[in-house]
Design a protein around this motif. Sequence first.
Motif, PDB file in Angstrom:
ATOM      1  N   MET A 119       0.962  -1.438  -0.144  1.00 47.42           N
ATOM      2  CA  MET A 119       0.027  -0.203   0.386  1.00 47.42           C
ATOM      3  C   MET A 119       0.925   1.130   0.535  1.00 47.42           C
ATOM      4  SD  MET A 119      -3.362  -0.437  -0.714  1.00 47.42           S
ATOM      5  CE  MET A 119      -3.675  -2.346  -0.469  1.00 47.42           C
ATOM      6  N   ASP A 120       2.309   1.246  -0.691  1.00 40.90           N
ATOM      7  CA  ASP A 120       2.807   2.653  -0.680  1.00 40.90           C
ATOM      8  C   ASP A 120       2.777   2.401  -2.803  1.00 40.90           C
ATOM      9  OD1 ASP A 120       4.473   4.193  -0.147  1.00 40.90           O
ATOM     10  OD2 ASP A 120       5.825   3.000   0.524  1.00 40.90           O
ATOM     11  N   VAL A 121       4.386   3.653  -2.927  1.00 42.55           N
ATOM     12  CA  VAL A 121       3.830   3.718  -4.577  1.00 42.55           C
ATOM     13  C   VAL A 121       5.874   4.415  -4.687  1.00 42.55           C
ATOM     14  CG1 VAL A 121       1.531   4.415  -4.648  1.00 42.55           C
ATOM     15  CG2 VAL A 121       3.334   5.930  -4.248  1.00 42.55           C
ATOM     16  N   ALA A 122       6.328   3.966  -4.702  1.00 40.73           N
ATOM     17  CA  ALA A 122       7.501   4.521  -5.326  1.00 40.73           C
ATOM     18  C   ALA A 122       7.980   6.125  -5.630  1.00 40.73           C
ATOM     19  CB  ALA A 122       8.074   4.445  -7.240  1.00 40.73           C
ATOM     20  N   ALA A 123       7.060   7.125  -6.105  1.00 39.73           N
ATOM     21  CA  ALA A 123       7.376   8.086  -4.981  1.00 39.73           C
ATOM     22  C   ALA A 123       7.398   8.129  -3.377  1.00 39.73           C
ATOM     23  CB  ALA A 123       6.131   9.255  -5.302  1.00 39.73           C
ATOM     24  N   SER A 124       6.932   7.560  -2.929  1.00 41.96           N
ATOM     25  CA  SER A 124       7.161   7.710  -1.421  1.00 41.96           C
ATOM     26  C   SER A 124       8.910   7.719  -1.566  1.00 41.96           C
ATOM     27  CB  SER A 124       6.761   6.290  -0.807  1.00 41.96           C
ATOM     28  OG  SER A 124       6.495   5.958   0.455  1.00 41.96           O
ATOM     29  N   TYR A 125       9.702   7.388  -2.405  1.00 41.53           N
ATOM     30  CA  TYR A 125      11.259   7.431  -1.781  1.00 41.53           C
ATOM     31  C   TYR A 125      11.733   8.656  -2.454  1.00 41.53           C
ATOM     32  CZ  TYR A 125      12.369   2.479  -1.168  1.00 41.53           C
ATOM     33  OH  TYR A 125      12.292   1.438  -0.507  1.00 41.53           O
ATOM     34  N   GLN A 126      10.799   9.890  -2.632  1.00 38.19           N
ATOM     35  CA  GLN A 126      11.555  10.706  -3.032  1.00 38.19           C
ATOM     36  C   GLN A 126      12.288  12.007  -2.095  1.00 38.19           C
ATOM     37  OE1 GLN A 126      10.785  13.018  -5.866  1.00 38.19           O
ATOM     38  NE2 GLN A 126      12.386  13.772  -5.350  1.00 38.19           N
ATOM     39  N   PHE A 127      11.711  11.417  -0.259  1.00 34.18           N
ATOM     40  CA  PHE A 127      12.212  12.227   0.293  1.00 34.18           C
ATOM     41  C   PHE A 127      13.508  11.566   0.301  1.00 34.18           C
ATOM     42  CE2 PHE A 127       7.910  11.742   2.175  1.00 34.18           C
ATOM     43  CZ  PHE A 127       8.026  13.170   1.480  1.00 34.18           C
ATOM     44  N   VAL A 128      14.234  10.403   0.909  1.00 28.78           N
ATOM     45  CA  VAL A 128      14.895   9.772   0.300  1.00 28.78           C
ATOM     46  C   VAL A 128      16.520  10.266  -0.067  1.00 28.78           C
ATOM     47  CG1 VAL A 128      16.537   7.935   0.617  1.00 28.78           C
ATOM     48  CG2 VAL A 128      14.428   7.895   1.908  1.00 28.78           C
ATOM     49  N   VAL A 129      15.863  10.066  -1.911  1.00 29.52           N
ATOM     50  CA  VAL A 129      16.628  10.333  -2.770  1.00 29.52           C
ATOM     51  C   VAL A 129      17.303  12.208  -2.626  1.00 29.52           C
ATOM     52  CG1 VAL A 129      16.249  10.964  -5.354  1.00 29.52           C
ATOM     53  CG2 VAL A 129      14.994   9.250  -4.464  1.00 29.52           C
ATOM     54  N   ASP A 130      16.119  12.965  -2.081  1.00 32.02           N
ATOM     55  CA  ASP A 130      16.237  14.676  -1.480  1.00 32.02           C
ATOM     56  C   ASP A 130      17.398  14.815  -1.001  1.00 32.02           C
ATOM     57  OD1 ASP A 130      14.264  15.613  -4.108  1.00 32.02           O
ATOM     58  OD2 ASP A 130      12.571  15.522  -2.533  1.00 32.02           O
ATOM     59  N   ALA A 131      18.245  13.774  -0.165  1.00 34.07           N
ATOM     60  CA  ALA A 131      18.762  13.881   1.379  1.00 34.07           C
ATOM     61  C   ALA A 131      20.175  12.830   1.096  1.00 34.07           C
ATOM     62  CB  ALA A 131      18.002  13.085   2.230  1.00 34.07           C
ATOM     63  N   LEU A 132      19.737  12.160  -0.109  1.00 34.66           N
ATOM     64  CA  LEU A 132      20.998  11.642  -0.971  1.00 34.66           C
ATOM     65  C   LEU A 132      22.439  13.005  -1.471  1.00 34.66           C
ATOM     66  CD1 LEU A 132      20.275   8.786  -3.355  1.00 34.66           C
ATOM     67  CD2 LEU A 132      20.820   8.346  -0.708  1.00 34.66           C
ATOM     68  N   GLN A 169      18.637  10.239   8.367  1.00 33.69           N
ATOM     69  CA  GLN A 169      19.767   8.897   8.060  1.00 33.69           C
ATOM     70  C   GLN A 169      19.495   7.775   7.546  1.00 33.69           C
ATOM     71  OE1 GLN A 169      18.763   7.272  12.207  1.00 33.69           O
ATOM     72  NE2 GLN A 169      16.934   9.343  12.849  1.00 33.69           N
ATOM     73  N   VAL A 170      18.505   7.689   6.899  1.00 37.03           N
ATOM     74  CA  VAL A 170      17.901   5.876   6.022  1.00 37.03           C
ATOM     75  C   VAL A 170      19.294   6.640   4.739  1.00 37.03           C
ATOM     76  CG1 VAL A 170      16.184   5.145   4.046  1.00 37.03           C
ATOM     77  CG2 VAL A 170      15.810   5.779   6.816  1.00 37.03           C
ATOM     78  N   ALA A 171      18.870   7.687   3.818  1.00 32.93           N
ATOM     79  CA  ALA A 171      19.999   7.782   3.213  1.00 32.93           C
ATOM     80  C   ALA A 171      21.531   7.712   2.997  1.00 32.93           C
ATOM     81  CB  ALA A 171      19.367   9.249   2.352  1.00 32.93           C
TER      82      ALA A 171
END
Length: 300
Positions: free
Chosen positions: A42-55, A290-292
């Motif tokens: 129940m999630d989507v690919a766009a959910s990773y946007q915050f991590v990508v922005d933090a890389l 932190q995840v990034a």
Amino acid sequence: MYQVQVSPKSECVPLRGLNYHVQVWGTPAVGRTPLVMVHGWMDVAASYQFVVDALAADYYVIAPDWRGFGLTEVPLADHFVFADYLGDLDFLLDHYCPEQPVNLVGHSMGGNIAMLYAGVRPERVRRLINLEGFGMPRTVPAQAPGRYARWMDELKGLHQGQREMRGYASLEDVAHRLMKTNPRLDPAKAEWLAGHWARQNASGQWQILGHAAHRLSSAQLYRVDETLEIFKAITAPTLCVEATDSDMGGFWKGAYSLPEFHERLQAVPQCTVAQIAEAGHMLHHDQPEQVAALIEQFIA
């Protein structure tokens, strides 16, 4: 609303007879290992946007919406089989990076898929990062008759309209739903996510982009012995990331625990466990920085 730092490109690619929606950040380059990120239930690919922005560095990131989620086409079926996710991932890598191993990241259900895939196709995964993908409680053969019966009953309920996904009057209501599920979620992020998590239907309601059949119980038992054999075949260095405030035991109502998951991880040849502080199960929303940082350190 949340301000995107690194804009993705939205692509649709034909995979196994479905139009698969894929978010792509960055561009391929010689010597640049693709970073493939797969989402949870129940999630989507766009959910990773915050991590990508933090890389901190530029990466070539590939993130699909799984079948029946997000903007990926829904198959002509009334149920979903877990093995199909492995097949979809294999075809996805054939399309984007057929000659090159990838750094593979998965969250929750996506973490479980990533772990299995890395054992089934070890040559295709350079580094493996599992975010809160714990697997499922152990089952025994005696549960099989009841499991199949429950699945058939739920299947009938689906066709009778008893398991339809709830609609919401506005995107604001969708954002509130996200924050209710995850009280840590920042309102600006919730507002942004709502537009990717739901679409307006013909009646004007905002519908969650997840097929109702995903809510059915699996007909198959979860066989831990098979899972452990797959874990043994993983050759990629593996990082399992847990959130300090993730209530795994509460979710499974005592049927499965974190120590039991750690015991299973002993089958993985090269495995490290890390924690994300002040985060719950949706740790990529709660603490994307932190995840990034963990991802970059591990794949360096």
